[in-house]
Design a protein around this motif. Structure first.
Motif, mmCIF file in Angstrom:
data_model
loop_
_atom_site.group_PDB
_atom_site.id
_atom_site.type_symbol
_atom_site.label_atom_id
_atom_site.label_comp_id
_atom_site.label_asym_id
_atom_site.label_seq_id
_atom_site.Cartn_x
_atom_site.Cartn_y
_atom_site.Cartn_z
ATOM 1 N N ARG A 3 100.115 56.371 28.123
ATOM 2 C CA ARG A 3 98.915 56.042 28.896
ATOM 3 C C ARG A 3 97.659 56.328 28.085
ATOM 4 N NH1 ARG A 3 99.661 55.169 34.439
ATOM 5 N NH2 ARG A 3 101.720 55.711 35.177
ATOM 6 N N GLU A 4 97.686 57.414 27.315
ATOM 7 C CA GLU A 4 96.518 57.778 26.504
ATOM 8 C C GLU A 4 96.256 56.721 25.427
ATOM 9 O OE1 GLU A 4 93.159 59.613 25.513
ATOM 10 O OE2 GLU A 4 94.401 60.149 27.221
ATOM 11 N N GLU A 5 97.322 56.233 24.790
ATOM 12 C CA GLU A 5 97.166 55.183 23.775
ATOM 13 C C GLU A 5 96.613 53.909 24.409
ATOM 14 O OE1 GLU A 5 100.735 56.267 20.627
ATOM 15 O OE2 GLU A 5 101.233 55.194 22.470
ATOM 16 N N LYS A 7 94.780 53.714 27.133
ATOM 17 C CA LYS A 7 93.387 53.968 27.482
ATOM 18 C C LYS A 7 92.486 53.840 26.257
ATOM 19 C CE LYS A 7 90.299 57.442 29.491
ATOM 20 N NZ LYS A 7 89.234 57.094 28.570
ATOM 21 N N GLU A 8 92.932 54.385 25.119
ATOM 22 C CA GLU A 8 92.140 54.297 23.890
ATOM 23 C C GLU A 8 91.950 52.843 23.474
ATOM 24 O OE1 GLU A 8 94.152 56.713 21.019
ATOM 25 O OE2 GLU A 8 93.708 58.572 22.098
#
Length: 45
Positions: A3-5, A7-8
């Motif tokens: 999810r973080e990737e 979002k980035e």
């Protein structure tokens, strides 16, 4: 993709659009590609 990737990548895409590095059509196409690939990865888990 985490999810973080995701979002980035979305944040970078929004920045490119805001800075007028890409147009609205390109933005929409790339956003669809990102969300589709992320959804497909989630479905595989």
């Amino acid at each position: 993709m985490t999810r973080e990737e995701l979002k980035e990548q979305i944040d970078e895409l929004m920045r490119q659009y805001a800075d007028e590095e890409i147009d609205g059509v390109t933005y929409a196409e790339k956003m669809m590609e990102l969300t589709t690939s992320a959804r497909d990865e989630i479905d595989e888990d």
